[in-house]
Design a protein around this motif. Structure first.
Motif, PDB file in Angstrom:
ATOM      1  N   ARG A 265     -12.328 -29.903  28.791  1.00 41.50           N
ATOM      2  CA  ARG A 265     -12.173 -29.270  27.481  1.00 41.50           C
ATOM      3  C   ARG A 265     -12.359 -30.290  26.366  1.00 41.50           C
ATOM      4  O   ARG A 265     -13.009 -30.009  25.349  1.00 41.50           O
ATOM      5  CB  ARG A 265     -10.810 -28.589  27.379  1.00 41.50           C
ATOM      6  N   ASP A 266     -11.801 -31.475  26.546  1.00 39.45           N
ATOM      7  CA  ASP A 266     -11.962 -32.535  25.544  1.00 39.45           C
ATOM      8  C   ASP A 266     -13.435 -32.903  25.380  1.00 39.45           C
ATOM      9  O   ASP A 266     -13.924 -33.104  24.256  1.00 39.45           O
ATOM     10  CB  ASP A 266     -11.170 -33.779  25.943  1.00 39.45           C
ATOM     11  N   ARG A 267     -14.131 -33.003  26.496  1.00 39.08           N
ATOM     12  CA  ARG A 267     -15.543 -33.405  26.452  1.00 39.08           C
ATOM     13  C   ARG A 267     -16.389 -32.351  25.740  1.00 39.08           C
ATOM     14  O   ARG A 267     -17.212 -32.683  24.877  1.00 39.08           O
ATOM     15  CB  ARG A 267     -16.064 -33.611  27.872  1.00 39.08           C
ATOM     16  N   ALA A 269     -15.459 -29.906  23.601  1.00 39.64           N
ATOM     17  CA  ALA A 269     -15.124 -29.843  22.174  1.00 39.64           C
ATOM     18  C   ALA A 269     -15.636 -31.073  21.440  1.00 39.64           C
ATOM     19  O   ALA A 269     -16.142 -30.978  20.311  1.00 39.64           O
ATOM     20  CB  ALA A 269     -13.610 -29.712  21.993  1.00 39.64           C
ATOM     21  N   GLY A 270     -15.522 -32.233  22.063  1.00 43.29           N
ATOM     22  CA  GLY A 270     -15.996 -33.466  21.432  1.00 43.29           C
ATOM     23  C   GLY A 270     -17.495 -33.460  21.219  1.00 43.29           C
ATOM     24  O   GLY A 270     -17.996 -33.891  20.172  1.00 43.29           O
ATOM     25  N   LEU A 271     -18.260 -32.980  22.203  1.00 46.95           N
ATOM     26  CA  LEU A 271     -19.718 -32.915  22.063  1.00 46.95           C
ATOM     27  C   LEU A 271     -20.119 -32.017  20.894  1.00 46.95           C
ATOM     28  O   LEU A 271     -21.015 -32.357  20.109  1.00 46.95           O
ATOM     29  CB  LEU A 271     -20.348 -32.397  23.353  1.00 46.95           C
ATOM     30  N   LEU A 272     -19.450 -30.871  20.757  1.00 43.89           N
ATOM     31  CA  LEU A 272     -19.834 -29.937  19.703  1.00 43.89           C
ATOM     32  C   LEU A 272     -19.320 -30.376  18.336  1.00 43.89           C
ATOM     33  O   LEU A 272     -19.973 -30.127  17.312  1.00 43.89           O
ATOM     34  CB  LEU A 272     -19.345 -28.530  20.053  1.00 43.89           C
ATOM     35  N   ALA A 273     -18.174 -31.040  18.289  1.00 43.41           N
ATOM     36  CA  ALA A 273     -17.701 -31.591  17.017  1.00 43.41           C
ATOM     37  C   ALA A 273     -18.642 -32.697  16.545  1.00 43.41           C
ATOM     38  O   ALA A 273     -19.042 -32.741  15.368  1.00 43.41           O
ATOM     39  CB  ALA A 273     -16.282 -32.121  17.168  1.00 43.41           C
ATOM     40  N   THR A 373      -6.304 -38.981  10.856  1.00 43.88           N
ATOM     41  CA  THR A 373      -5.534 -39.426  12.021  1.00 43.88           C
ATOM     42  C   THR A 373      -6.394 -40.283  12.948  1.00 43.88           C
ATOM     43  O   THR A 373      -7.344 -39.771  13.558  1.00 43.88           O
ATOM     44  CB  THR A 373      -4.999 -38.212  12.807  1.00 43.88           C
ATOM     45  N   PRO A 374      -6.103 -41.571  13.095  1.00 43.21           N
ATOM     46  CA  PRO A 374      -6.890 -42.418  14.009  1.00 43.21           C
ATOM     47  C   PRO A 374      -6.692 -41.980  15.458  1.00 43.21           C
ATOM     48  O   PRO A 374      -5.602 -41.550  15.852  1.00 43.21           O
ATOM     49  CB  PRO A 374      -6.309 -43.821  13.779  1.00 43.21           C
ATOM     50  N   GLY A 375      -7.767 -42.060  16.247  1.00 42.95           N
ATOM     51  CA  GLY A 375      -7.693 -41.702  17.655  1.00 42.95           C
ATOM     52  C   GLY A 375      -7.802 -40.205  17.864  1.00 42.95           C
ATOM     53  O   GLY A 375      -7.970 -39.424  16.917  1.00 42.95           O
ATOM     54  N   PRO A 376      -7.706 -39.745  19.110  1.00 39.27           N
ATOM     55  CA  PRO A 376      -7.846 -38.315  19.411  1.00 39.27           C
ATOM     56  C   PRO A 376      -6.779 -37.476  18.716  1.00 39.27           C
ATOM     57  O   PRO A 376      -5.591 -37.790  18.786  1.00 39.27           O
ATOM     58  CB  PRO A 376      -7.699 -38.258  20.942  1.00 39.27           C
ATOM     59  N   TYR A 377      -7.226 -36.437  18.055  1.00 41.74           N
ATOM     60  CA  TYR A 377      -6.315 -35.478  17.423  1.00 41.74           C
ATOM     61  C   TYR A 377      -6.076 -34.347  18.407  1.00 41.74           C
ATOM     62  O   TYR A 377      -7.023 -33.746  18.924  1.00 41.74           O
ATOM     63  CB  TYR A 377      -6.909 -34.944  16.118  1.00 41.74           C
ATOM     64  N   ASP A 378      -4.817 -34.012  18.687  1.00 44.16           N
ATOM     65  CA  ASP A 378      -4.472 -33.012  19.692  1.00 44.16           C
ATOM     66  C   ASP A 378      -4.421 -31.631  19.040  1.00 44.16           C
ATOM     67  O   ASP A 378      -3.403 -31.211  18.497  1.00 44.16           O
ATOM     68  CB  ASP A 378      -3.124 -33.350  20.341  1.00 44.16           C
ATOM     69  N   PHE A 379      -5.552 -30.932  19.084  1.00 44.52           N
ATOM     70  CA  PHE A 379      -5.615 -29.602  18.483  1.00 44.52           C
ATOM     71  C   PHE A 379      -4.721 -28.613  19.212  1.00 44.52           C
ATOM     72  O   PHE A 379      -4.227 -27.654  18.616  1.00 44.52           O
ATOM     73  CB  PHE A 379      -7.065 -29.102  18.474  1.00 44.52           C
ATOM     74  N   GLN A 427      -7.881 -26.153  23.062  1.00 48.36           N
ATOM     75  CA  GLN A 427      -6.697 -27.015  23.135  1.00 48.36           C
ATOM     76  C   GLN A 427      -7.129 -28.451  23.463  1.00 48.36           C
ATOM     77  O   GLN A 427      -6.564 -29.120  24.332  1.00 48.36           O
ATOM     78  CB  GLN A 427      -5.720 -26.484  24.193  1.00 48.36           C
ATOM     79  N   ALA A 428      -8.143 -28.885  22.719  1.00 41.64           N
ATOM     80  CA  ALA A 428      -8.788 -30.164  23.024  1.00 41.64           C
ATOM     81  C   ALA A 428      -8.222 -31.302  22.189  1.00 41.64           C
ATOM     82  O   ALA A 428      -7.628 -31.089  21.130  1.00 41.64           O
ATOM     83  CB  ALA A 428     -10.297 -30.042  22.765  1.00 41.64           C
ATOM     84  N   ARG A 429      -8.449 -32.513  22.673  1.00 42.42           N
ATOM     85  CA  ARG A 429      -8.110 -33.743  21.960  1.00 42.42           C
ATOM     86  C   ARG A 429      -9.419 -34.402  21.559  1.00 42.42           C
ATOM     87  O   ARG A 429     -10.204 -34.812  22.416  1.00 42.42           O
ATOM     88  CB  ARG A 429      -7.286 -34.653  22.860  1.00 42.42           C
TER      89      ARG A 429
END
Length: 440
Positions: A265-267, A269-273, A373-379, A427-429
């Motif tokens: 899920r993180d990957r 969401a991260g690719l599309l962001a 917010t530095p680093g992964p943001y926990d949506f 629910q991605a970071r």
């Protein structure tokens, strides 16, 4: 592409009177069953809406009417379904959310008439096989899988008859309803919004322009191991049929299901962001329809297919720089620079009252939490959306802001919100702060 359309079919209403009748019936359901007489009462001075008292049955009828109309009316209804949980309640939001997935398909008679008109009689000879049951149907057209005699596996997007011709009248009818439902704060003129929506919808029904945008986007994306864009097949494209590569996958919002890990899920969401930032700052070309079904995730290849380029916008360099300044100012907490960017974007004017300036900057500062917010943001753990939504809704209903944003930026706002909501849905970071840093 998802196989989700074993649904009933109804003819697409094409006359202005027929579409107005369907819209009036949908409006009756939206107003909790008050019908045309109720609309007349609203136009004579009924109360401005707060939370809409729409029951499940009324919402279902409302959705069915919009899905039957297709075209501009359904497209605007899809905007309501992006996340209306606070306005409608969860059970109704789920029903309206069906608008994001599909419309009713055409009956076979209408489909046959379109194919005969576009390809000519005997069109079947071009194909080894064509599935007459659509694999997807949306506001503008429906998609069929086909295999040509020379072995190409294609998706054919076939435009609903009369949709392009009905756009202007649909927008006029919707504009009338918005005014009479008092959906905008006093003093706000919604005309620029509807005019931009009208232009956008005309672009979306221009399949030749969409084929060009698809090729341009693919060229700018380049060879990418994680993302793929279908290519049009020009020999089978017509004004009402867009032929393209068939790509497999499931809508990305389904990645939240338990068989996909947090890392998956993180990957995704991260690719599309990251792609959203690349579109704005690198490509200068943004696919502005964030409907989750426009992104298909193939679990076997771990690639994401990027679909639907009718809503692709070339972004003027001025707006790219304005958003760069706004993002930088938001990250740094520079309220003066945020204020100047808000004026450029039409949120504020040079003469906006001090209290409006303060409230707008406070709202933007709140919205910019992932940027700061530095680093992964926990949506998944954040309640930011609820905080922003509630505060923005309060200001809207209090009629604090009387400025319509620049029309050229309206669909960009939709894209940014859609990306935010996808991260939340999964629910991605996601490291928004780090992704933006190279562009600021």
């Amino acid at each position: 592409m998802p196989d989700d359309t074993k649904r009933r079919s109804n003819p697409v209403p094409s006359s202005r009177l027929g579409r107005l009748w369907h819209l009036g019936m949908a409006s009756g359901s939206l107003a909790a069953g008050i019908g045309v007489k109720g609309l007349t009462q609203l136009s004579r001075g009924g109360p401005a809406p707060g939370r809409i008292p729409l029951s499940g049955p009324h919402a279902r009828r409302f959705t069915q009417r919009l899905a039957r109309m297709r075209g501009a009316v359904m497209k605007m209804g899809q905007l309501m379904s992006m996340d209306g949980s606070d306005i409608f309640g969860p059970e109704v939001t789920e029903i309206l959310g069906a608008l994001r997935q599909s419309a009713e398909p055409m009956p076979l008679g209408q489909l046959s008439a379109v194919l005969n008109r576009e390809y000519g009689r005997g069109w079947e000879q071009r194909f080894e096989h064509m599935d007459l049951t659509p694999i997807a149907a949306a506001s503008i057209g429906q998609v069929h899988r086909a295999r040509t005699r020379d072995g190409r596996d294609l998706a054919l997007k076939i435009q609903f008859p009369g949709v392009r011709e009905s756009i202007d009248s649909d927008i006029r009818n919707l504009s009338f309803l918005v005014k009479n439902f008092r959906m905008m704060p006093r003093g706000v003129d919604p005309a620029p919004l509807f005019e931009e929506a009208r232009r956008q919808l005309h672009r979306e029904t221009d399949y030749a322009a969409e084929a060009d945008a698809m090729e341009t986007y693919a060229d700018r994306l380049g060879e990418d191991p994680d993302l793929i864009v279908p290519r049009p097949h020009r020999d089978l494209c017509t004004p009402q049929i867009l032929a393209m590569d068939f790509l497999t996958g499931e809508p990305v919002d389904r990645v939240v299901e338990t068989r996909h890990s947090q890392a998956d899920r993180d990957r995704v969401a991260g690719l599309l962001a990251r792609l959203t930032f690349r579109e704005l700052f690198d490509f200068g070309l943004v696919q502005t329809d964030p409907n989750f079904s426009n992104y298909l995730y193939d679990a076997d290849t771990r690639r994401i297919a990027l679909l639907d380029y009718g809503a692709a916008h070339a972004i003027h360099a001025h707006w790219v720089e304005t958003y760069r300044r706004l993002a930088r100012a938001t990250r740094d907490g520079d309220r003066e620079a945020m204020h100047r960017a808000c004026i450029d974007l039409g949120y504020l004017t040079e003469t906006s009252p001090t209290v409006e300036v303060r409230e707008m900057l406070d709202l933007l500062h709140l919205s910019g939490e992932p940027v700061r917010t530095p680093g992964p943001y926990d949506f998944g753990q954040s309640d930011l959306f609820e905080r922003v939504f509630h505060r923005g809704r309060e200001l809207f209903l209090d009629q604090r802001f009387n400025n319509m944003p620049e029309p050229a930026t309206l669909f960009l706002h939709r894209k940014f919100m859609g990306t935010f909501m996808l991260c939340r849905k999964l629910q991605a970071r996601v490291d928004i702060h780090g992704m933006l840093a190279p562009y600021l």
